[in-house]
Design a protein around this motif. Structure first.
Motif, PDB file in Angstrom:
ATOM      1  N   LEU A  76       0.832  -1.206   0.000  1.00  0.00           N
ATOM      2  CA  LEU A  76       0.000   0.000   0.000  1.00  0.00           C
ATOM      3  C   LEU A  76       0.866   1.256   0.000  1.00  0.00           C
ATOM      4  N   TYR A  77       1.930   1.201   0.831  1.00  0.00           N
ATOM      5  CA  TYR A  77       2.834   2.358   0.875  1.00  0.00           C
ATOM      6  C   TYR A  77       3.497   2.548  -0.490  1.00  0.00           C
ATOM      7  N   ALA A  78       3.913   1.436  -1.074  1.00  0.00           N
ATOM      8  CA  ALA A  78       4.631   1.489  -2.357  1.00  0.00           C
ATOM      9  C   ALA A  78       3.792   2.138  -3.448  1.00  0.00           C
ATOM     10  N   ASN A 135      11.410   2.711   8.761  1.00  0.00           N
ATOM     11  CA  ASN A 135      11.646   3.831   7.851  1.00  0.00           C
ATOM     12  C   ASN A 135      12.878   3.597   6.965  1.00  0.00           C
ATOM     13  N   GLU A 136      12.922   2.408   6.369  1.00  0.00           N
ATOM     14  CA  GLU A 136      14.057   2.043   5.504  1.00  0.00           C
ATOM     15  C   GLU A 136      13.540   1.437   4.203  1.00  0.00           C
ATOM     16  N   ILE A 137      14.427   1.455   3.210  1.00  0.00           N
ATOM     17  CA  ILE A 137      14.108   0.753   1.966  1.00  0.00           C
ATOM     18  C   ILE A 137      15.437   0.241   1.393  1.00  0.00           C
ATOM     19  N   ASP A 146       8.662  -5.000   7.534  1.00  0.00           N
ATOM     20  CA  ASP A 146       9.654  -4.701   8.583  1.00  0.00           C
ATOM     21  C   ASP A 146      10.391  -3.411   8.276  1.00  0.00           C
ATOM     22  N   GLU A 147      10.840  -3.316   7.017  1.00  0.00           N
ATOM     23  CA  GLU A 147      11.586  -2.120   6.609  1.00  0.00           C
ATOM     24  C   GLU A 147      10.723  -0.878   6.741  1.00  0.00           C
ATOM     25  N   LYS A 175      20.872   0.102   2.300  1.00  0.00           N
ATOM     26  CA  LYS A 175      19.619   0.601   2.871  1.00  0.00           C
ATOM     27  C   LYS A 175      19.656   2.126   2.827  1.00  0.00           C
ATOM     28  N   ILE A 176      18.532   2.712   2.469  1.00  0.00           N
ATOM     29  CA  ILE A 176      18.437   4.173   2.548  1.00  0.00           C
ATOM     30  C   ILE A 176      17.187   4.537   3.356  1.00  0.00           C
ATOM     31  N   ALA A 177      17.188   5.734   3.901  1.00  0.00           N
ATOM     32  CA  ALA A 177      16.037   6.175   4.701  1.00  0.00           C
ATOM     33  C   ALA A 177      14.841   6.339   3.772  1.00  0.00           C
TER      34      ALA A 177
END
Ligand SMILES: [Zn+2]
Ligand SMILES: [Zn+2]
Length: 425
Positions: free
Chosen positions: A342-344, A393-395, A388-389, A407-409
């Motif tokens: 959903l966020y994506a 607050n990671e991707i 989890d990510e 990993k980036i914020a």
């Protein structure tokens, strides 16, 4: 059993695997035309058929044998355009372009139609590029137009072509030449094909263009137009050559170039690829100082050229040239879990609207299946977001060439990717 629908004979589909090549060649043409301060003109695909009968000439093959003519429901005689110059001249006159700023240097590109025998590099719907320049008799303009066409081919990276130029004289000196041709060909009347027998009475110059072997042999020793130029046509032609030398454009003078259409005068030229066999012209054109007046406009000199994209692309493929790279996504977006997906979906919209190209599959496949799809898509990077990510607050960003992950914020994703895109292009 369902019916199978075939594509009409002499036409072709430009498939996604090839369309980027066409886009590339279109783009280079538009860019170079702009560099010479030419502007695009877009005219209809069909016109009243008498336009071509008058401009191209009703005894030409194009009009007599190859034009797609039809009547609309009101009985109007229409034709799919077989070439681009007549419509541009029509528009130039209709819209009074001679009195408007920046309207005398025009270019076009688009499909043309001729009912011709399909063969390699020749189709019934084909794509042409062309330019027209109105209002100047200055030989510099001839050289400039020739240079634009030459540099277009060079810019595409083509190496194996030559530029050939000729002068076919103005209407005055071409009368003397016609008389000389009639005198010469009359000796061979019995040997000429039937078309050429008629041409001998109407348009003797067109015999020089005949494709029949015996006519070609006879034409081999026909008098040359260059020996019949009057003083002003001769000096103009010399000047064109001087300018081309100054512009560093290599050329050959070929007195055999006649151009198949009625409207040409003085400078005529062709770009020929010697590897393509009979269908070897990549483009060509010439001056048409009487055409605008003949079509009902004010006396206005003009010069232009046109060429076909099919043969250009064929030549580029033969020479192994690059087409600027095929279109592929910059990023393949992979998600795991419902919240992440959903966020994506909203992030995806934001990234696409900021100019990045992304592919995304909402099919809820496994990570492995999505990684495979990312590979197949040839994306440069994969973005991986799990539930989890999302909570942290990671991707994850994966470089698909090196396999490296980082990993980036999450809330800096857009900024980060836009920077990455800048660096990679
Ligand atoms: Zn002349
Ligand atoms: Zn013939």
């Amino acid at each position: 059993m369902s019916e199978k629908y075939n594509i009409p004979r002499g036409t072709f589909d430009i498939l996604p695997e090839n369309s980027y090549k066409w886009q590339y060649v279109f783009r280079i043409f538009r860019e170079l035309a702009a560099a010479y301060n030419y502007r695009e003109i877009i005219t209809p695909i069909f016109e009243n058929s008498n336009l071509f009968e008058r401009a191209v000439g009703d005894s030409t093959d194009i009009v007599e044998k190859e034009m797609y003519k039809f009547q609309d429901k009101k009985g109007r005689e229409l034709a799919l355009r077989p070439e681009g110059t007549a419509p541009v001249v029509r528009s130039y006159i209709n819209n009074n372009l001679q009195n408007r700023e920046n309207s005398s240097k025009l270019y076009y590109l688009g499909p043309m139609f001729r009912y011709d025998k399909p063969q390699k590099g020749r189709f019934r719907q084909f794509y042409q590029y062309g330019v027209e320049n109105f209002g100047s008799k200055d030989p510099f303009i001839d050289a400039e137009v020739i240079a634009l066409g030459y540099n277009f081919l060079k810019k595409l990276g083509l190496q194996n072509f030559v530029l050939e130029i000729n002068s076919i004289g103005c209407s005055e000196c071409s009368k003397d030449y016609d008389a000389a041709l009639v005198e010469y060909f009359t000796k061979y009347t019995g040997d000429l094909c039937n078309d050429c027998k008629n041409r001998l009475k109407t348009k003797p110059k067109r015999i020089l263009d005949c494709k029949i072997k015996r006519c070609k042999e006879i034409a081999e020793n026909a008098p040359s137009q260059l020996d019949y130029l009057d003083e002003s046509c001769r000096t103009d032609f010399e000047q064109v050559q001087d300018y081309l030398v100054k512009m560093n454009i290599p050329f050959l003078v070929n007195p055999k170039i006649v151009r198949g259409l009625d409207y040409y005068t003085k400078t005529a030229f062709e770009y020929l690829n010697n590897n393509l066999g009979a269908q070897n012209a990549l483009g060509g054109g010439g001056r048409y100082d009487n055409l605008v007046e003949q079509m009902g406009g004010n006396p206005t000199p003009g010069i232009g050229f046109a060429g076909g994209f099919e043969r250009l692309i064929l030549s580029m493929e033969t020479e192994g040239l690059d087409f600027g790279g095929s279109v592929k996504p910059f990023i393949y977006f992979i998600t795991l879990g419902e919240k992440a997906e959903l966020y994506a979906i909203s992030l995806l919209e934001d990234l696409r609207n900021s100019g990045l190209s992304l592919e995304f599959d909402a099919d809820k496949k496994s990570l492995k299946a999505q990684m495979k799809a990312a590979d197949r898509s040839k994306a440069e990077f994969a973005l991986i977001l799990g539930d989890d990510e999302l909570e942290n607050n990671e991707i994850t960003l994966k470089n698909m060439t090196t396999g490296k992950q980082q990993k980036i914020a999450l809330d800096t994703t857009k900024e980060y990717l836009l920077n990455l895109k800048k660096k990679s292009s």
